[in-house]
Design a protein around this motif. Structure first.
Motif, PDB file in Angstrom:
ATOM      1  N   ILE A   1      54.447 -26.285  -9.648  1.00 42.29           N
ATOM      2  CA  ILE A   1      53.998 -27.663  -9.499  1.00 42.29           C
ATOM      3  C   ILE A   1      54.930 -28.532 -10.330  1.00 42.29           C
ATOM      4  O   ILE A   1      55.426 -28.106 -11.363  1.00 42.29           O
ATOM      5  N   ASP A   2      55.175 -29.725  -9.868  1.00 44.02           N
ATOM      6  CA  ASP A   2      56.032 -30.679 -10.577  1.00 44.02           C
ATOM      7  C   ASP A   2      55.400 -31.027 -11.918  1.00 44.02           C
ATOM      8  O   ASP A   2      54.391 -31.724 -11.976  1.00 44.02           O
TER       9      ASP A   2
ATOM     10  N   HIS B   1      55.456 -34.956 -13.391  1.00 45.02           N
ATOM     11  CA  HIS B   1      54.380 -35.871 -13.053  1.00 45.02           C
ATOM     12  C   HIS B   1      53.085 -35.139 -12.731  1.00 45.02           C
ATOM     13  O   HIS B   1      52.129 -35.187 -13.498  1.00 45.02           O
ATOM     14  N   GLU B   2      53.057 -34.463 -11.597  1.00 44.30           N
ATOM     15  CA  GLU B   2      51.812 -33.893 -11.098  1.00 44.30           C
ATOM     16  C   GLU B   2      51.090 -33.002 -12.109  1.00 44.30           C
ATOM     17  O   GLU B   2      49.885 -33.138 -12.325  1.00 44.30           O
TER      18      GLU B   2
ATOM     19  N   TYR C   1      49.643 -34.972 -15.072  1.00 44.94           N
ATOM     20  CA  TYR C   1      48.505 -35.779 -14.651  1.00 44.94           C
ATOM     21  C   TYR C   1      47.290 -34.887 -14.407  1.00 44.94           C
ATOM     22  O   TYR C   1      46.175 -35.230 -14.819  1.00 44.94           O
ATOM     23  N   LEU C   2      47.506 -33.763 -13.747  1.00 44.30           N
ATOM     24  CA  LEU C   2      46.409 -32.840 -13.460  1.00 44.30           C
ATOM     25  C   LEU C   2      45.753 -32.364 -14.755  1.00 44.30           C
ATOM     26  O   LEU C   2      44.520 -32.362 -14.870  1.00 44.30           O
TER      27      LEU C   2
ATOM     28  N   ALA D   1      52.051 -39.408  -7.010  1.00 49.77           N
ATOM     29  CA  ALA D   1      51.719 -38.083  -7.545  1.00 49.77           C
ATOM     30  C   ALA D   1      50.273 -37.716  -7.220  1.00 49.77           C
ATOM     31  O   ALA D   1      49.987 -36.572  -6.852  1.00 49.77           O
ATOM     32  N   LEU D   2      49.376 -38.687  -7.330  1.00 49.47           N
ATOM     33  CA  LEU D   2      47.972 -38.411  -7.021  1.00 49.47           C
ATOM     34  C   LEU D   2      47.781 -38.063  -5.553  1.00 49.47           C
ATOM     35  O   LEU D   2      46.958 -37.205  -5.220  1.00 49.47           O
TER      36      LEU D   2
ATOM     37  N   LYS E   1      49.896 -36.465  -3.703  1.00 50.64           N
ATOM     38  CA  LYS E   1      50.304 -35.064  -3.580  1.00 50.64           C
ATOM     39  C   LYS E   1      49.223 -34.128  -4.113  1.00 50.64           C
ATOM     40  O   LYS E   1      48.932 -33.095  -3.509  1.00 50.64           O
ATOM     41  N   LEU E   2      48.637 -34.506  -5.251  1.00 51.89           N
ATOM     42  CA  LEU E   2      47.573 -33.676  -5.828  1.00 51.89           C
ATOM     43  C   LEU E   2      46.340 -33.642  -4.922  1.00 51.89           C
ATOM     44  O   LEU E   2      45.694 -32.604  -4.792  1.00 51.89           O
TER      45      LEU E   2
ATOM     46  N   TYR F   1      43.824 -30.539  -5.317  1.00 50.16           N
ATOM     47  CA  TYR F   1      43.658 -30.322  -6.751  1.00 50.16           C
ATOM     48  C   TYR F   1      42.833 -31.439  -7.397  1.00 50.16           C
ATOM     49  O   TYR F   1      42.211 -31.240  -8.420  1.00 50.16           O
TER      50      TYR F   1
END
Length: 147
Positions: free
Chosen positions: A36-37, A40-41, A44-45, A73-74, A76-77, A82
């Motif tokens: 996972i990136d 960012h991702e 944030y997660l 990014a959100l 993508k999550l 996720y």
């Protein structure tokens, strides 16, 4: 001490040391099996998992990122299932963020990966005074940009 006993880190400016540590941490996390990136991702997660009921604006403030960067990014999550966004009952223009079961499991794995890396390189052995000094430097560097 003579120069031939120095390695590249002995003469590296302090800010370059911090950059080098950060860059290597990102390389390490990109090699983890969770794929996972982490720029960012992943960050944030983990923050959404840790603090619960954050908004997109909260994330933008915490990480000093634009709302657009956060939104991408959100998305993508969310697409990876996720994170879920729900409209805030008190402010219909605001979204509240929480991890899904799948996101919670990944956040825990990422947090463990990060903890293992910090132990491996010795960050966990820094005393509170040093950590607080670094936090203060980070705050000041942000304040200078805002002036």
């Amino acid at each position: 001490m003579n120069d031939e006993n120095l390695d590249k880190f002995d003469s590296m400016p302090f800010i370059s040391l911090i950059h080098h540590i950060s860059k290597n941490k990102l390389k390490y996390t990109m090699e983890n099996p969770n794929r996972i990136d982490m720029v960012h991702e992943g960050r944030y997660l983990m923050e959404i998992h840790k603090k619960r009921d954050l908004s997109q604006d909260d994330l933008a403030n915490i990480f000093g990122q634009s709302k657009g960067t956060i939104a991408k990014a959100l998305k993508k999550l969310e697409d990876k299932e996720y994170v879920e966004r729900k409209i805030d009952e008190n402010n219909r223009r605001k979204y509240i963020l929480n991890t899904t079961k799948k996101g919670e499991e990944l956040a825990i794995l990422l947090e463990n990966d990060l903890e293992n890396w910090e132990k491996s390189v010795g960050i966990d052995r820094l005393d509170e005074k040093t950590k607080n000094q670094l936090r203060q430097i980070a705050r000041k560097s942000e304040e200078i940009l805002e002036e």
